[in-house]
Motif scaffolding. Structure first.
Motif, short mmCIF file in Angstrom:
data_model
loop_
_atom_site.label_atom_id
_atom_site.label_comp_id
_atom_site.label_asym_id
_atom_site.label_seq_id
_atom_site.Cartn_x
_atom_site.Cartn_y
_atom_site.Cartn_z
N TRP A 129 34.44 29.31 4.29
CA TRP A 129 34.04 30.67 3.89
C TRP A 129 32.77 30.56 3.07
O TRP A 129 32.68 29.72 2.17
N THR A 169 31.55 35.85 1.31
CA THR A 169 32.70 36.36 2.05
C THR A 169 33.96 36.32 1.19
O THR A 169 34.75 37.26 1.19
N ASP A 229 34.41 32.30 7.85
CA ASP A 229 33.16 32.41 8.59
C ASP A 229 33.08 31.35 9.68
O ASP A 229 32.34 31.50 10.65
#
Length: 190
Positions: free
Chosen positions: A91, A95, A110
């Motif tokens: 991540w 995020t 991600d």
């Protein structure tokens, strides 16, 4: 007898089914179905460990790399009613600004990486790939320790676009983990 009366009702799997799974199994729920498979075998575990170890310093800690990410081994992801456990996930701190103090993650990563094995390959490259696209995971890698390959994909308009297929110890410089100081298949037993 009607067609309706002849059908057996199937119960949708839940988180309780994951919790009740044998401890030597990885349990996931995708589209209401419980999937269990053995914990990673030695070659699978080595590939995942080496890759994860190569990524933590530059991408999580910022040592020799850009930092700014959480790189986690085998996180349990709760994405809607689905529960999956990728081998690695990342991540950006934008995020997921705070690392959760929970048993599982509810924010889609991600990036995910699946290390393929005979017991998981079909699920990883099928239903889990589709689930990651649905959840707008931007990048997906498949590592095959037997073939010594890494395939890097990027989500583009809801479809996976293959960026590269790397073999043996080719340098990795593909999103989202760039610039990258590691090789696609670090040295280890063959």
């Amino acid at each position: 007898m009607t067609a309706q009366a002849g059908r057996k009702e199937t119960r949708r799997a839940t988180y309780q089914d994951v919790l009740d799974a044998p401890p030597h199994k990885v349990a996931e729920v995708i589209s209401g179905t419980l999937h269990t498979h053995p914990k990673p075998a030695a070659r699978h575990a080595l590939a995942s460990s080496i890759l994860g170890g190569s990524l933590v310093n530059p991408f999580s800690r910022g040592s020799g790399g850009p930092g700014g990410r959480w790189i986690i081994d085998e996180p349990e992801l709760h994405l809607g009613e689905d529960i999956v456990v990728p081998d690695l996930a990342g991540w950006r701190r934008e995020t997921m600004p705070e690392y959760p103090d929970a048993a599982y993650f509810t924010i889609a990563p991600d990036w995910t990486c699946e290390v393929l094995s005979p017991s998981t390959q079909r699920l990883d490259q099928g239903k889990k790939r589709d689930l990651y696209a649905r959840e707008d995971v931007r990048h997906l890698w498949f590592v095959d320790p037997d073939a010594r390959t890494l395939e890097a994909f990027e989500l583009h308009k809801g479809r996976w676009l293959l960026l590269a297929t790397l073999t043996d110890d080719a340098p990795v410089s593909h999103p989202p983990l760039t610039p990258s100081p590691f090789r696609s298949m670090p040295s280890g037993p063959r």
